[in-house]
Scaffold this motif. Structure first.
Motif, PDB file in Angstrom:
ATOM      1  N   ARG A 233       0.817  -1.217   0.000  1.00  0.00           N
ATOM      2  CA  ARG A 233       0.000   0.000   0.000  1.00  0.00           C
ATOM      3  C   ARG A 233       0.850   1.267   0.000  1.00  0.00           C
ATOM      4  O   ARG A 233       0.312   2.379  -0.006  1.00  0.00           O
ATOM      5  CB  ARG A 233      -0.951   0.001   1.206  1.00  0.00           C
ATOM      6  CG  ARG A 233      -2.043  -1.055   1.147  1.00  0.00           C
ATOM      7  CD  ARG A 233      -3.323  -0.592   1.830  1.00  0.00           C
ATOM      8  NE  ARG A 233      -3.092  -0.195   3.225  1.00  0.00           N
ATOM      9  CZ  ARG A 233      -3.290  -0.986   4.274  1.00  0.00           C
ATOM     10  NH1 ARG A 233      -3.699  -2.225   4.095  1.00  0.00           N
ATOM     11  NH2 ARG A 233      -3.075  -0.553   5.490  1.00  0.00           N
ATOM     12  N   ALA A 234       2.149   1.102   0.029  1.00  0.00           N
ATOM     13  CA  ALA A 234       3.038   2.267   0.042  1.00  0.00           C
ATOM     14  C   ALA A 234       3.105   2.899  -1.346  1.00  0.00           C
ATOM     15  O   ALA A 234       2.779   2.270  -2.362  1.00  0.00           O
ATOM     16  CB  ALA A 234       4.427   1.860   0.510  1.00  0.00           C
ATOM     17  N   THR A 235       3.524   4.142  -1.386  1.00  0.00           N
ATOM     18  CA  THR A 235       3.655   4.886  -2.640  1.00  0.00           C
ATOM     19  C   THR A 235       5.050   4.675  -3.222  1.00  0.00           C
ATOM     20  O   THR A 235       6.050   5.061  -2.606  1.00  0.00           O
ATOM     21  CB  THR A 235       3.453   6.400  -2.400  1.00  0.00           C
ATOM     22  OG1 THR A 235       2.140   6.620  -1.871  1.00  0.00           O
ATOM     23  CG2 THR A 235       3.628   7.182  -3.690  1.00  0.00           C
ATOM     24  N   PRO A 236       5.166   4.050  -4.388  1.00  0.00           N
ATOM     25  CA  PRO A 236       6.498   3.867  -4.992  1.00  0.00           C
ATOM     26  C   PRO A 236       7.031   5.177  -5.552  1.00  0.00           C
ATOM     27  O   PRO A 236       6.264   6.029  -6.020  1.00  0.00           O
ATOM     28  CB  PRO A 236       6.243   2.853  -6.104  1.00  0.00           C
ATOM     29  CG  PRO A 236       4.801   3.021  -6.455  1.00  0.00           C
ATOM     30  CD  PRO A 236       4.094   3.449  -5.202  1.00  0.00           C
ATOM     31  N   ILE A 237       8.350   5.331  -5.506  1.00  0.00           N
ATOM     32  CA  ILE A 237       8.993   6.520  -6.054  1.00  0.00           C
ATOM     33  C   ILE A 237      10.037   6.070  -7.075  1.00  0.00           C
ATOM     34  O   ILE A 237      11.243   6.001  -6.780  1.00  0.00           O
ATOM     35  CB  ILE A 237       9.658   7.373  -4.957  1.00  0.00           C
ATOM     36  CG1 ILE A 237       8.674   7.631  -3.819  1.00  0.00           C
ATOM     37  CG2 ILE A 237      10.140   8.703  -5.536  1.00  0.00           C
ATOM     38  CD1 ILE A 237       9.287   8.371  -2.655  1.00  0.00           C
ATOM     39  N   PRO A 238       9.605   5.711  -8.275  1.00  0.00           N
ATOM     40  CA  PRO A 238      10.573   5.335  -9.308  1.00  0.00           C
ATOM     41  C   PRO A 238      11.474   6.509  -9.644  1.00  0.00           C
ATOM     42  O   PRO A 238      11.054   7.672  -9.573  1.00  0.00           O
ATOM     43  CB  PRO A 238       9.691   4.927 -10.492  1.00  0.00           C
ATOM     44  CG  PRO A 238       8.375   5.582 -10.248  1.00  0.00           C
ATOM     45  CD  PRO A 238       8.221   5.697  -8.775  1.00  0.00           C
TER      46      PRO A 238
END
Length: 249
Positions: free
Chosen positions: A171-176
């Motif tokens: 549920r975390a926000t990915p930061i590509p």
């Protein structure tokens, strides 16, 4: 830092700075990190709570292994951004390189950095410099935006991760990120990263920075370069002693 970046950082606890370093600079730093890894041999920094057959290579204090990283620590592109977040005085706490190998690069469970080196004023930040592309499939950093406002959270296990029920990585926000991008975040921000399932390594340098006036609550995670002033001055500097006198004390 632009006003928009400042507002975003204050609200979310992190900011991604695209293209802080050129692709050519990133490629050079990447080659240097892999050369360090090749010379030092096999290492593994996989956390105790991680299951499965994964690995991650690492090394601390790499400014003692290649002068390019000594210069990088005081690169004004890096220190200007750190000053905008921390204030005029920026001190090195420690740094470490990571290589997530292809197909089985270890994840980092969701955590705050606070339990590893707690400080009185919570001035500590991290800067992750990306030396190759870090898409989701490479196990990019993932965050829970705004959690830096919650203060220190209960930590679990010997590696001090946060609750997997409250903060699952899914549920975390990915930061590509792209090669040359820099990610800055508060040490109270809940963050982690997934497994590298791609066919390429993911190569980063993590630099932990603080205000030199901020006092550690516990003396932990000491490093050979700790205390180096990267920008500004140390307002608490004391009368001169030789290094061996300080050690004896």
């Amino acid at each position: 830092m632009t006003p928009e970046q400042r507002e975003f950082y204050d609200e979310n606890g992190y900011v991604l700075v695209p293209g802080m370093f050129s692709p050519e600079e990133a490629a050079d730093y990447r080659a240097r990190i892999h050369a360090i890894a090749d010379k030092q041999g096999e290492t593994d920094a996989t956390w105790a709570s991680v299951s499965g057959d994964t690995k991650i290579q690492h090394s601390h204090d790499i400014q003692f292994k290649d002068a390019a990283f000594t210069r990088l620590l005081t690169d004004q592109r890096l220190t200007d951004m750190a000053q905008d977040i921390i204030g005029p005085n920026v001190q090195l706490h420690h740094n470490k390189m990571f290589i997530k190998p292809p197909e089985k690069g270890s994840p980092f469970p969701m955590h705050q950095d606070f339990p590893y080196f707690p400080h009185r004023d919570h001035s500590m930040i991290a800067a992750i410099l990306h030396f190759d592309d870090a898409p989701v499939e490479k196990g990019c950093v993932c965050v829970y935006p705004g959690t830096h406002k919650l203060g220190p959270l209960p930590a679990e296990g010997s590696d001090h991760h946060v609750s997997t029920e409250l903060y699952p990585i899914e549920r975390a926000t990915p930061i590509p990120a792209k090669a040359g991008d820099a990610l800055f975040f508060h040490y109270l921000l809940v963050h982690g990263s997934g497994v590298n399932v791609s066919d390429e390594a993911r190569t980063t340098l993590l630099i932990q920075l603080r205000d030199p006036a901020d006092q550690p609550l516990e003396e932990r995670h000491s490093s050979r370069g700790q205390g180096m002033i990267l920008a500004g001055v140390d307002p608490g500097r004391k009368a001169f002693n030789f290094a061996w006198q300080d050690k004896a004390a």
